[in-house]
Design an enzyme around this catalytic site. Sequence first.
Site: not given
Length: 114
Positions: A8-9
């Site tokens: 999710n970065c």
Amino acid sequence: MTLYGIKNCDTVRKARKWLDKNQPNISFHDFREDGLDKEQLTHWVALIGWEKLFNKRSTSFRNLSDADKADIDQDKAIELMLNHPTLIKRPVLVVDDKIQVGFKEADYQAWFNS
């Protein structure tokens, strides 16, 4: 070839998108879901140095205790990164014994075209 990071970065997502388009045969390893072992992290540190891998600008670093932030050396940095994988600059691209930290499109293009 393996890309390491956290799915999710935003920077990892950009790198994955670029790699899917330009180098589709790269596997992805999520620090949080798949873990990370000390041997692997120590190897990366030996290749590029802990200072390049350890993210002192992250929210995770700011949230550490003052004791954890003080007197950081290689061994302490490795332990902190093992305990808090979000302290690792992302993404980490590993091809054999070469390592690239972070994502800049021009750097990836140069690396894969060399």
